[in-house]
Motif scaffolding. Structure first.
Motif, PDB file in Angstrom:
ATOM      1  N   GLU A  69       9.278   8.856   0.086  1.00 32.00           N
ATOM      2  CA  GLU A  69       8.316   7.737   0.053  1.00 32.00           C
ATOM      3  C   GLU A  69       8.466   6.940  -1.241  1.00 32.00           C
ATOM      4  O   GLU A  69       8.389   5.711  -1.233  1.00 32.00           O
ATOM      5  CB  GLU A  69       6.892   8.276   0.197  1.00 32.00           C
ATOM      6  CG  GLU A  69       5.850   7.206   0.399  1.00 32.00           C
ATOM      7  CD  GLU A  69       5.799   6.635   1.806  1.00 32.00           C
ATOM      8  OE1 GLU A  69       5.835   5.398   1.932  1.00 32.00           O
ATOM      9  OE2 GLU A  69       5.715   7.398   2.771  1.00 32.00           O
ATOM     10  N   PHE A  73      11.630   4.627   0.652  1.00 31.19           N
ATOM     11  CA  PHE A  73      10.699   3.679   1.238  1.00 31.19           C
ATOM     12  C   PHE A  73       9.832   2.998   0.181  1.00 31.19           C
ATOM     13  O   PHE A  73       8.770   2.460   0.487  1.00 31.19           O
ATOM     14  CB  PHE A  73       9.814   4.371   2.286  1.00 31.19           C
ATOM     15  CG  PHE A  73      10.597   4.953   3.428  1.00 31.19           C
ATOM     16  CD1 PHE A  73      11.551   4.206   4.102  1.00 31.19           C
ATOM     17  CD2 PHE A  73      10.385   6.254   3.834  1.00 31.19           C
ATOM     18  CE1 PHE A  73      12.280   4.740   5.154  1.00 31.19           C
ATOM     19  CE2 PHE A  73      11.094   6.798   4.900  1.00 31.19           C
ATOM     20  CZ  PHE A  73      12.054   6.038   5.553  1.00 31.19           C
ATOM     21  N   ARG A  74      10.291   2.999  -1.035  1.00 32.39           N
ATOM     22  CA  ARG A  74       9.541   2.392  -2.135  1.00 32.39           C
ATOM     23  C   ARG A  74       9.398   0.897  -1.894  1.00 32.39           C
ATOM     24  O   ARG A  74      10.321   0.231  -1.442  1.00 32.39           O
ATOM     25  CB  ARG A  74      10.264   2.622  -3.454  1.00 32.39           C
ATOM     26  CG  ARG A  74       9.501   2.051  -4.609  1.00 32.39           C
ATOM     27  CD  ARG A  74      10.164   2.369  -5.905  1.00 32.39           C
ATOM     28  NE  ARG A  74       9.300   1.911  -6.969  1.00 32.39           N
ATOM     29  CZ  ARG A  74       9.719   1.402  -8.069  1.00 32.39           C
ATOM     30  NH1 ARG A  74      11.010   1.303  -8.300  1.00 32.39           N
ATOM     31  NH2 ARG A  74       8.877   1.010  -8.984  1.00 32.39           N
ATOM     32  N   ARG A  75       8.243   0.416  -2.230  1.00 32.47           N
ATOM     33  CA  ARG A  75       8.049  -1.022  -2.131  1.00 32.47           C
ATOM     34  C   ARG A  75       7.326  -1.502  -3.371  1.00 32.47           C
ATOM     35  O   ARG A  75       6.597  -0.743  -4.015  1.00 32.47           O
ATOM     36  CB  ARG A  75       7.287  -1.393  -0.876  1.00 32.47           C
ATOM     37  CG  ARG A  75       5.838  -1.058  -0.916  1.00 32.47           C
ATOM     38  CD  ARG A  75       5.158  -1.701   0.290  1.00 32.47           C
ATOM     39  NE  ARG A  75       3.785  -1.988  -0.009  1.00 32.47           N
ATOM     40  CZ  ARG A  75       2.788  -1.636   0.773  1.00 32.47           C
ATOM     41  NH1 ARG A  75       3.029  -1.019   1.895  1.00 32.47           N
ATOM     42  NH2 ARG A  75       1.566  -1.934   0.442  1.00 32.47           N
ATOM     43  N   THR A  91       7.608  -2.348   5.393  1.00 31.46           N
ATOM     44  CA  THR A  91       7.577  -0.886   5.383  1.00 31.46           C
ATOM     45  C   THR A  91       7.894  -0.331   6.772  1.00 31.46           C
ATOM     46  O   THR A  91       8.664   0.620   6.909  1.00 31.46           O
ATOM     47  CB  THR A  91       6.209  -0.383   4.891  1.00 31.46           C
ATOM     48  OG1 THR A  91       5.998  -0.845   3.559  1.00 31.46           O
ATOM     49  CG2 THR A  91       6.136   1.132   4.924  1.00 31.46           C
ATOM     50  N   TYR A  95      10.959   2.218   7.807  1.00 29.76           N
ATOM     51  CA  TYR A  95      10.848   3.471   8.554  1.00 29.76           C
ATOM     52  C   TYR A  95      11.777   3.440   9.764  1.00 29.76           C
ATOM     53  O   TYR A  95      12.439   4.428  10.070  1.00 29.76           O
ATOM     54  CB  TYR A  95       9.422   3.728   9.026  1.00 29.76           C
ATOM     55  CG  TYR A  95       8.421   4.032   7.943  1.00 29.76           C
ATOM     56  CD1 TYR A  95       8.725   4.880   6.880  1.00 29.76           C
ATOM     57  CD2 TYR A  95       7.149   3.482   7.991  1.00 29.76           C
ATOM     58  CE1 TYR A  95       7.798   5.151   5.900  1.00 29.76           C
ATOM     59  CE2 TYR A  95       6.205   3.755   7.006  1.00 29.76           C
ATOM     60  CZ  TYR A  95       6.536   4.587   5.966  1.00 29.76           C
ATOM     61  OH  TYR A  95       5.611   4.866   4.994  1.00 29.76           O
ATOM     62  N   HIS A 121      -1.137   3.710  -0.761  1.00 25.96           N
ATOM     63  CA  HIS A 121      -1.394   2.394  -1.361  1.00 25.96           C
ATOM     64  C   HIS A 121      -2.877   2.041  -1.411  1.00 25.96           C
ATOM     65  O   HIS A 121      -3.232   0.907  -1.699  1.00 25.96           O
ATOM     66  CB  HIS A 121      -0.598   1.326  -0.603  1.00 25.96           C
ATOM     67  CG  HIS A 121       0.870   1.567  -0.684  1.00 25.96           C
ATOM     68  ND1 HIS A 121       1.594   2.039   0.382  1.00 25.96           N
ATOM     69  CD2 HIS A 121       1.738   1.468  -1.707  1.00 25.96           C
ATOM     70  CE1 HIS A 121       2.844   2.192   0.014  1.00 25.96           C
ATOM     71  NE2 HIS A 121       2.964   1.868  -1.247  1.00 25.96           N
ATOM     72  N   ASP A 152      -0.778   0.878   7.074  1.00 24.27           N
ATOM     73  CA  ASP A 152       0.326   0.977   6.118  1.00 24.27           C
ATOM     74  C   ASP A 152       0.758   2.433   5.962  1.00 24.27           C
ATOM     75  O   ASP A 152       0.789   2.970   4.863  1.00 24.27           O
ATOM     76  CB  ASP A 152      -0.121   0.413   4.776  1.00 24.27           C
ATOM     77  CG  ASP A 152       1.004   0.355   3.774  1.00 24.27           C
ATOM     78  OD1 ASP A 152       2.122  -0.016   4.161  1.00 24.27           O
ATOM     79  OD2 ASP A 152       0.769   0.674   2.591  1.00 24.27           O
ATOM     80  N   SER A 154       3.254   5.867   7.561  1.00 24.30           N
ATOM     81  CA  SER A 154       4.305   6.384   8.432  1.00 24.30           C
ATOM     82  C   SER A 154       3.719   6.956   9.712  1.00 24.30           C
ATOM     83  O   SER A 154       4.362   6.938  10.756  1.00 24.30           O
ATOM     84  CB  SER A 154       5.112   7.454   7.687  1.00 24.30           C
ATOM     85  OG  SER A 154       4.248   8.469   7.208  1.00 24.30           O
TER      86      SER A 154
END
Length: 190
Positions: A69, A73-75, A91, A95, A121, A152, A154
């Motif tokens: 994560e 999948f960093r944002r 995101t 995924y 988040h 937001d 998974s």
């Protein structure tokens, strides 16, 4: 007053090698058939080293999901609460591009494995709402944060993918649209 989020320390070089190796193996062969011996071999460390850092499979899975994560999948954070739907869309596409890893993150969140964070988040959403729409009542704020946190995640991606049979762009569009719907009533209150 809510306690500040605990930020886990960054993994050491050895830990990062182990987590990277396990993530690669998950994508290649899944989670069930990966032994600590295979992970150690891929990471270039001894099997005892893996056990020293991760005594159980659950510990390793949680650490790997958290690492996935935070890295894969960093944002970047949103500069406005009204930019969040786009971030959610991106995101969901991330995924979809690496579904095996998306499933690992979702499984740890859904099972609550060793304290997995199902809403990573949430604090960002709270901060943005407090800054941009301070007139929200506590109940309104909570409802918006809860809805955005759910969208937001998974777990939402997995639900749309498996239970609803949706794929890729459709999942991303649906999650972003839902986030827009949550935010539309407060656009003029900022």
């Amino acid at each position: 007053m809510k306690a500040p989020a605990v930020v886990p320390p960054a993994p050491s070089g050895t830990q990062a090698a182990i987590l990277t190796a396990y993530a690669e193996l998950i994508e290649e062969i899944g989670t069930d058939d990966v032994s600590f011996r295979i992970i150690a071999s891929r990471a270039g460390v001894g099997e005892r080293t893996v056990f020293r850092y991760y005594a159980t499979r659950a510990d390793l899975l949680l650490a790997t999901a958290e690492w996935i994560e935070a890295t894969v999948f960093r944002r970047t954070g949103s500069s406005s609460i009204f930019d969040v739907p786009l971030a959610i869309r991106e995101t969901m596409m991330a995924y979809e591009s690496r579904p095996e890893l998306g499933h690992v993150v979702a499984e740890t969140a859904m099972r609550g494995v060793n304290g997995a964070d199902p809403a990573p988040h949430r604090a960002e959403f709270e901060r943005l709402l407090d800054r941009e729409v301070p007139s929200l009542t506590p109940d309104e704020r909570l409802s918006i944060v809860a809805a955005l946190s759910h969208l937001d995640s998974s777990t939402t991606w997995v639900t749309m993918r498996h239970e609803l049979g949706m794929r890729g762009r459709d999942i991303a569009d649906a999650a972003a649209w839902a986030a827009e719907t949550v935010l539309d009533p407060i656009r003029d209150r900022g």
